[in-house]
Design a protein around this motif. Structure first.
Motif, PDB file in Angstrom:
ATOM      1  N   LEU A  17       3.342   0.049  -8.152  1.00  0.00           N
ATOM      2  CA  LEU A  17       2.033   1.212  -8.062  1.00  0.00           C
ATOM      3  C   LEU A  17       0.880   0.496  -8.983  1.00  0.00           C
ATOM      4  CD1 LEU A  17       3.713   4.467  -8.071  1.00  0.00           C
ATOM      5  CD2 LEU A  17       3.111   2.927  -5.891  1.00  0.00           C
ATOM      6  N   ARG A  18      -0.237   0.101  -8.254  1.00  0.00           N
ATOM      7  CA  ARG A  18      -1.433  -0.185  -8.973  1.00  0.00           C
ATOM      8  C   ARG A  18      -2.533   0.125  -8.107  1.00  0.00           C
ATOM      9  NH1 ARG A  18       1.508  -4.096  -6.338  1.00  0.00           N
ATOM     10  NH2 ARG A  18       0.510  -5.319  -4.868  1.00  0.00           N
ATOM     11  N   PRO A  19      -3.776   0.082  -8.707  1.00  0.00           N
ATOM     12  CA  PRO A  19      -4.991   0.652  -7.742  1.00  0.00           C
ATOM     13  C   PRO A  19      -5.168  -0.351  -6.706  1.00  0.00           C
ATOM     14  CG  PRO A  19      -5.423   0.748 -10.179  1.00  0.00           C
ATOM     15  CD  PRO A  19      -4.208  -0.033 -10.131  1.00  0.00           C
ATOM     16  N   VAL A  20      -5.435   0.082  -5.418  1.00  0.00           N
ATOM     17  CA  VAL A  20      -5.714  -0.803  -4.390  1.00  0.00           C
ATOM     18  C   VAL A  20      -7.060  -1.107  -4.414  1.00  0.00           C
ATOM     19  CG1 VAL A  20      -3.952   0.730  -2.963  1.00  0.00           C
ATOM     20  CG2 VAL A  20      -6.540   1.297  -2.688  1.00  0.00           C
ATOM     21  N   ARG A  21      -7.338  -2.132  -3.480  1.00  0.00           N
ATOM     22  CA  ARG A  21      -8.650  -2.888  -3.403  1.00  0.00           C
ATOM     23  C   ARG A  21      -9.479  -2.208  -2.335  1.00  0.00           C
ATOM     24  NH1 ARG A  21      -6.835  -8.898  -2.143  1.00  0.00           N
ATOM     25  NH2 ARG A  21      -5.032  -7.112  -1.101  1.00  0.00           N
ATOM     26  N   ALA A  22     -10.782  -2.172  -2.680  1.00  0.00           N
ATOM     27  CA  ALA A  22     -11.783  -1.281  -1.796  1.00  0.00           C
ATOM     28  C   ALA A  22     -11.674  -1.845  -0.359  1.00  0.00           C
ATOM     29  CB  ALA A  22     -13.130  -1.338  -2.255  1.00  0.00           C
ATOM     30  N   GLY A  23     -11.661  -0.963   0.594  1.00  0.00           N
ATOM     31  CA  GLY A  23     -11.578  -1.663   1.961  1.00  0.00           C
ATOM     32  C   GLY A  23     -10.348  -1.475   2.840  1.00  0.00           C
ATOM     33  N   ASN A  24      -9.286  -1.501   2.126  1.00  0.00           N
ATOM     34  CA  ASN A  24      -8.013  -1.394   2.559  1.00  0.00           C
ATOM     35  C   ASN A  24      -7.000  -0.498   2.067  1.00  0.00           C
ATOM     36  OD1 ASN A  24      -8.149  -3.436   4.817  1.00  0.00           O
ATOM     37  ND2 ASN A  24      -8.195  -5.029   3.207  1.00  0.00           N
ATOM     38  N   PHE A  26      -5.788   2.705   2.666  1.00  0.00           N
ATOM     39  CA  PHE A  26      -4.694   2.970   3.338  1.00  0.00           C
ATOM     40  C   PHE A  26      -3.647   2.048   3.475  1.00  0.00           C
ATOM     41  CE2 PHE A  26      -2.510   3.291   7.480  1.00  0.00           C
ATOM     42  CZ  PHE A  26      -1.783   4.817   7.382  1.00  0.00           C
ATOM     43  N   GLU A  27      -3.961   0.937   3.997  1.00  0.00           N
ATOM     44  CA  GLU A  27      -3.102  -0.192   4.290  1.00  0.00           C
ATOM     45  C   GLU A  27      -2.138  -0.446   2.937  1.00  0.00           C
ATOM     46  OE1 GLU A  27      -5.764  -0.108   7.565  1.00  0.00           O
ATOM     47  OE2 GLU A  27      -5.828  -0.227   5.428  1.00  0.00           O
ATOM     48  N   GLU A  28      -2.915  -0.868   1.784  1.00  0.00           N
ATOM     49  CA  GLU A  28      -2.369  -1.322   0.616  1.00  0.00           C
ATOM     50  C   GLU A  28      -1.456  -0.208   0.048  1.00  0.00           C
ATOM     51  OE1 GLU A  28      -4.746  -3.466  -2.036  1.00  0.00           O
ATOM     52  OE2 GLU A  28      -5.697  -4.598  -0.568  1.00  0.00           O
ATOM     53  N   ALA A  29      -1.870   0.984   0.017  1.00  0.00           N
ATOM     54  CA  ALA A  29      -1.298   2.214  -0.297  1.00  0.00           C
ATOM     55  C   ALA A  29       0.041   2.296   0.266  1.00  0.00           C
ATOM     56  CB  ALA A  29      -2.162   3.477  -0.332  1.00  0.00           C
ATOM     57  N   LEU A  30       0.059   2.083   1.664  1.00  0.00           N
ATOM     58  CA  LEU A  30       1.315   2.297   2.333  1.00  0.00           C
ATOM     59  C   LEU A  30       2.175   1.023   1.957  1.00  0.00           C
ATOM     60  CD1 LEU A  30       2.972   3.482   4.841  1.00  0.00           C
ATOM     61  CD2 LEU A  30       1.525   2.071   6.383  1.00  0.00           C
ATOM     62  N   GLU A  31       1.756  -0.023   2.082  1.00  0.00           N
ATOM     63  CA  GLU A  31       2.661  -1.271   1.359  1.00  0.00           C
ATOM     64  C   GLU A  31       3.105  -1.042   0.270  1.00  0.00           C
ATOM     65  OE1 GLU A  31       1.730  -5.997   0.435  1.00  0.00           O
ATOM     66  OE2 GLU A  31       0.322  -4.576   0.369  1.00  0.00           O
ATOM     67  N   GLN A  32       2.589  -0.489  -0.803  1.00  0.00           N
ATOM     68  CA  GLN A  32       3.114  -0.310  -2.088  1.00  0.00           C
ATOM     69  C   GLN A  32       4.185   0.855  -1.918  1.00  0.00           C
ATOM     70  OE1 GLN A  32       0.365  -0.108  -5.410  1.00  0.00           O
ATOM     71  NE2 GLN A  32      -1.286  -1.190  -4.242  1.00  0.00           N
ATOM     72  N   ILE A  33       3.995   2.108  -1.417  1.00  0.00           N
ATOM     73  CA  ILE A  33       4.911   2.959  -1.233  1.00  0.00           C
ATOM     74  C   ILE A  33       6.084   2.713  -0.542  1.00  0.00           C
ATOM     75  CG2 ILE A  33       5.489   5.398  -0.783  1.00  0.00           C
ATOM     76  CD1 ILE A  33       2.573   6.054  -1.344  1.00  0.00           C
ATOM     77  N   ARG A  52      -0.771  14.102  -6.636  1.00  0.00           N
ATOM     78  CA  ARG A  52      -1.921  13.893  -7.571  1.00  0.00           C
ATOM     79  C   ARG A  52      -1.739  12.494  -8.445  1.00  0.00           C
ATOM     80  NH1 ARG A  52      -5.882  17.071  -9.416  1.00  0.00           N
ATOM     81  NH2 ARG A  52      -4.716  19.114  -8.862  1.00  0.00           N
ATOM     82  N   GLU A  53      -0.541  12.463  -8.923  1.00  0.00           N
ATOM     83  CA  GLU A  53       0.000  11.272  -9.601  1.00  0.00           C
ATOM     84  C   GLU A  53      -0.210  10.088  -8.884  1.00  0.00           C
ATOM     85  OE1 GLU A  53       3.451   9.231 -12.051  1.00  0.00           O
ATOM     86  OE2 GLU A  53       3.670  11.284 -11.747  1.00  0.00           O
ATOM     87  N   LEU A  54       0.467  10.054  -7.608  1.00  0.00           N
ATOM     88  CA  LEU A  54       0.157   8.790  -6.874  1.00  0.00           C
ATOM     89  C   LEU A  54      -1.063   8.547  -6.684  1.00  0.00           C
ATOM     90  CD1 LEU A  54       3.334   9.344  -4.194  1.00  0.00           C
ATOM     91  CD2 LEU A  54       3.117   7.752  -6.086  1.00  0.00           C
ATOM     92  N   ALA A  55      -1.805   9.609  -6.088  1.00  0.00           N
ATOM     93  CA  ALA A  55      -3.078   9.220  -5.844  1.00  0.00           C
ATOM     94  C   ALA A  55      -4.028   8.406  -6.970  1.00  0.00           C
ATOM     95  CB  ALA A  55      -3.942  10.472  -5.196  1.00  0.00           C
ATOM     96  N   ASP A  56      -3.603   9.030  -8.207  1.00  0.00           N
ATOM     97  CA  ASP A  56      -4.511   8.557  -9.333  1.00  0.00           C
ATOM     98  C   ASP A  56      -3.894   6.954  -9.471  1.00  0.00           C
ATOM     99  OD1 ASP A  56      -5.806  10.970  -9.812  1.00  0.00           O
ATOM    100  OD2 ASP A  56      -4.585  11.491 -11.025  1.00  0.00           O
ATOM    101  N   ARG A  57      -2.586   6.877  -9.486  1.00  0.00           N
ATOM    102  CA  ARG A  57      -2.131   5.493  -9.855  1.00  0.00           C
ATOM    103  C   ARG A  57      -2.582   4.394  -8.711  1.00  0.00           C
ATOM    104  NH1 ARG A  57       3.927   5.821 -12.194  1.00  0.00           N
ATOM    105  NH2 ARG A  57       3.578   3.631 -12.590  1.00  0.00           N
ATOM    106  N   LEU A  58      -2.732   4.782  -7.376  1.00  0.00           N
ATOM    107  CA  LEU A  58      -3.041   3.907  -6.369  1.00  0.00           C
ATOM    108  C   LEU A  58      -4.659   3.892  -6.274  1.00  0.00           C
ATOM    109  CD1 LEU A  58      -0.342   5.217  -3.524  1.00  0.00           C
ATOM    110  CD2 LEU A  58      -0.469   2.904  -4.835  1.00  0.00           C
ATOM    111  N   GLY A  59      -5.466   4.858  -6.858  1.00  0.00           N
ATOM    112  CA  GLY A  59      -6.812   4.917  -6.644  1.00  0.00           C
ATOM    113  C   GLY A  59      -7.396   5.045  -5.251  1.00  0.00           C
TER     114      GLY A  59
END
Length: 247
Positions: A17-24, A26-33, A52-59
């Motif tokens: 789990l790490r902050p996703v890059r701008a633009g993708n 949804f896709e990067e958050a889905l990939e990480q989870i 809340r924690e997941l959203a914060d960690r993924l940005g």
């Protein structure tokens, strides 16, 4: 019922789990989870961290996160429960030998370059083991490594692969390179898909466990050459099984 939050053991998600890059987002958050689920970092029946924690960690926003969780629920990977002890829980995966789950897994690995995956895995694992031994671990880090090894001892077959993954991810995380740990988490998810297509062999698990012990001993003794060699042999053993069954 297991709960990753109540156990206080959220560090196991750090390699993935790490902050996703701008633009993708949804896709990067889905990939990480998906990696969290496929790697078994949250075991079957355990609850994912709170939204809340997941959203914060993924940005990402909680709206985006809920869309991600909805996809996972539609795929039968998680389920949502309401109430005081509610949340999003990882579901037991169906047997992969047959049925829709098996067909989906086979379609997925058909696109995998097995040799490339195995070689990349070896480079990352051998490098991580050597770095851990060469740089040394703090008492807290050494304790984490011992605990990860202890968890694999006498583990039931159904849970062994998940605990084995946790041990290897711990080595990757403790090597001091977040980039290496992140890359390893990604390739390990693919390796686990490949491993799901072959049987668990007790003889192989016993041998693997001996190698795990030798690896941890070498790391804790600061023997970088020894740690690299044990890990190289360990990766070669897994690669031989996968080539044998999947070639």
């Amino acid at each position: 019922m297991g709960d990753i939050q109540e156990s206080g053991d959220t560090d196991r998600l750090a390699p993935v789990l790490r902050p996703v890059r701008a633009g993708n987002g949804f896709e990067e958050a889905l990939e990480q989870i998906l990696q969290v689920v496929r790697l078994g970092l949250v075991a079957y029946g355990e609850r994912l961290p709170a939204e809340r924690e997941l959203a914060d960690r993924l940005g990402v926003s909680r709206v985006t996160l809920r869309e991600v969780l909805r996809v996972l629920q539609d795929q039968g990977l998680v389920e949502s429960r309401r109430g005081r002890y509610g949340g999003t829980f990882v579901r037991q995966r169906p047997e992969v030998a047959g049925g829709a789950a098996g067909e989906e897994l086979r379609r997925r690995i058909e696109k995998v370059d097995v040799e490339d995956t195995l070689r990349f895995r070896e480079v990352l694992e051998v490098g991580a083991a050597g770095l851990c031994a060469a740089h040394g671990l703090s008492p807290e880090q050494a304790g984490r490594l011992r605990e990860a090894l202890a968890a694999t001892h006498d583990a039931p077959l159904a849970d062994y692969r998940r605990l084995d993954t946790m041990l290897h991810l711990t080595v990757a995380e403790l090597c001091g390179s977040p980039s290496l740990a992140s890359q390893y988490a990604a390739v390990r998810a693919t390796v686990n898909d490949l491993l799901d297509c072959i049987p668990l062999l007790v003889r192989n698990l016993e041998h693997s466990q001996q190698q795990h012990i030798a690896l941890v001993d070498a790391v804790l003794e600061g023997d970088a050459d020894g740690a690299r060699e044990v890990m190289r042999e360990h990766c070669a053993g897994t690669a031989a099984l996968l080539r044998g069954f999947l070639a």
